[in-house]
Design an enzyme around this catalytic site. Sequence first.
Site, PDB file in Angstrom:
ATOM      1  N   ASP A 281       0.845  -1.200   0.000  1.00 34.47           N
ATOM      2  CA  ASP A 281       0.000   0.000   0.000  1.00 34.47           C
ATOM      3  C   ASP A 281       0.882   1.253   0.000  1.00 34.47           C
ATOM      4  O   ASP A 281       1.833   1.340   0.787  1.00 34.47           O
ATOM      5  CB  ASP A 281      -0.888  -0.054   1.256  1.00 34.47           C
ATOM      6  CG  ASP A 281      -1.932   1.041   1.280  1.00 34.47           C
ATOM      7  OD1 ASP A 281      -2.428   1.425   0.203  1.00 34.47           O
ATOM      8  OD2 ASP A 281      -2.265   1.504   2.387  1.00 34.47           O
TER       9      ASP A 281
ATOM     10  N   ILE B 180      -9.149   0.274   4.183  1.00 33.21           N
ATOM     11  CA  ILE B 180      -9.521   0.508   5.581  1.00 33.21           C
ATOM     12  C   ILE B 180      -8.324   0.185   6.474  1.00 33.21           C
ATOM     13  O   ILE B 180      -7.810  -0.935   6.450  1.00 33.21           O
ATOM     14  CB  ILE B 180     -10.684  -0.430   6.014  1.00 33.21           C
ATOM     15  CG1 ILE B 180     -11.881  -0.350   5.052  1.00 33.21           C
ATOM     16  CG2 ILE B 180     -11.090  -0.181   7.458  1.00 33.21           C
ATOM     17  CD1 ILE B 180     -12.742   0.845   5.164  1.00 33.21           C
TER      18      ILE B 180
HETATM   19  P1  13P Z   1      -8.230   5.018   6.589  1.00 31.31           P
HETATM   20  O1  13P Z   1      -7.258   5.854   7.347  1.00 31.31           O
HETATM   21  O2  13P Z   1      -9.504   5.784   6.333  1.00 31.31           O
HETATM   22  O3  13P Z   1      -8.514   3.717   7.220  1.00 31.31           O
HETATM   23  O4  13P Z   1      -7.609   4.743   5.138  1.00 31.31           O
HETATM   24  C1  13P Z   1      -6.626   3.759   4.958  1.00 31.31           C
HETATM   25  C2  13P Z   1      -6.019   3.774   3.611  1.00 31.31           C
HETATM   26  O5  13P Z   1      -6.431   4.451   2.700  1.00 31.31           O
HETATM   27  C3  13P Z   1      -4.857   2.904   3.407  1.00 31.31           C
HETATM   28  O6  13P Z   1      -4.304   3.043   2.148  1.00 31.31           O
HETATM   29  O1  G3H Z   2      -2.856   4.919   3.887  1.00 31.14           O
HETATM   30  C1  G3H Z   2      -2.110   4.829   4.863  1.00 31.14           C
HETATM   31  C2  G3H Z   2      -2.245   3.750   5.825  1.00 31.14           C
HETATM   32  O2  G3H Z   2      -3.203   4.032   6.797  1.00 31.14           O
HETATM   33  C3  G3H Z   2      -0.905   3.359   6.371  1.00 31.14           C
HETATM   34  O3  G3H Z   2      -0.531   4.003   7.532  1.00 31.14           O
HETATM   35  O4  G3H Z   2       1.911   4.419   7.116  1.00 31.14           O
HETATM   36  O5  G3H Z   2       0.963   4.466   9.440  1.00 31.14           O
HETATM   37  O6  G3H Z   2       1.181   2.313   8.228  1.00 31.14           O
HETATM   38  P1  G3H Z   2       0.983   3.779   8.122  1.00 31.14           P
HETATM   39 ZN    ZN Z   3      -4.403   5.054   1.380  1.00 33.73          ZN
END
Ligand code: 13P
Ligand code: G3H
Ligand code: ZN
Length: 326
Positions: free
Chosen positions: A98, A271
């Site tokens: 991600d 999420i």
């Molecule tokens: P939230 O912070 O709304 O859970 O979004 C998470 C997200 O977009 C991770 O890529």
């Molecule tokens: O989109 C972002 C995610 O919520 C990841 O958060 O970089 O703190 O793991 P993090």
């Molecule tokens: Zn995101």
Amino acid sequence: MSSYTQFGFENTKRMYAEALKKNYALPGYNVSNMEQIQAVLSACLRTQNSVVMQISKKAYEYIGEKLIAQMVSGAILQMKEEAKKLKLKPISVALHLDHGDSYELCVSAIKNGFSSVMIDASHLSYNENVKLTKKVVNFAHKYKVTVEGELGVLAGVEDDVSATEHIYTRPEEVEDFVKKTGVDSLAIAVGTSHGAYKFKPGQEAKIRLDILKAIEKRLKNFPIVLHGASSIPQEALEKINKYGGKMESAIGIDPKQVRAAAKTAVCKVNIDSDSRITMTASLREVLSQSPEIFDPRTYLAKVREDLMKMYMKKNVEVLGCGKKAK
Ligand code: 13P
Ligand code: G3H
Ligand code: ZN
């Protein structure tokens, strides 16, 4: 080079094609520990939908690049055992990076067994975004790894959401971006935002369905991804504050709006915050109510159970996926 099929992962192609056809969205759940991974798989097994297990850059570093695929792979084997016992069909799982922020990180994830990566170059100029995204796609596709790109930048809590029109994805750019980069899915900015504090109290949190529909119309049957879509359950927040935490005025996205978005070409909804909040609320409650407990298995089992219930509800009621979809 590790091939993701040996770990039991799938890329997102077939999953998104089905989500597009049936007008639901799959969950993209961010995880960073064993209990979250187990809860995600147990929940999605019970609701009978595929899932995209997501690892952010920080989670990649927190868990360790050599452990992630092994850990999720082991959890999939365990889920298959659970499926036999419950007489359910095992579910498909994609392991996804991600918000990959560099070519090198995406390559590292692919080499370590990921079946899907996101290259987030949305903060760069349009041409630079195209260039970097295309470079990642060229590498990833050699190994049948699917790639998510991003156009538009999600608003943060500091921004005045209603006045930041220019950060929304521009529908007139999407066809060109998809064509030039060859991405398999596209994350867009239509009014959601990352984290627990998405909007200031009193501010209207609104997904711009009009922009989403304009993008959908231009891309025709192409998988769209919605980030920043946690609803920040107020019951969980109250629990956190009741049992010694301090999280004031955290506000999320109305689940009804996410449900409406999930019926469009949105194939995955990301999420993370809801999972963090649910875990924190559950942990604070159990430790406060049973101060004698010191075995992590006792309190983490409760946390895992609460998480699983939250994920199941999200799948069925908000994303509309799985056998019991509403
Ligand atoms: P939230 O912070 O709304 O859970 O979004 C998470 C997200 O977009 C991770 O890529
Ligand atoms: O989109 C972002 C995610 O919520 C990841 O958060 O970089 O703190 O793991 P993090
Ligand atoms: Zn995101």
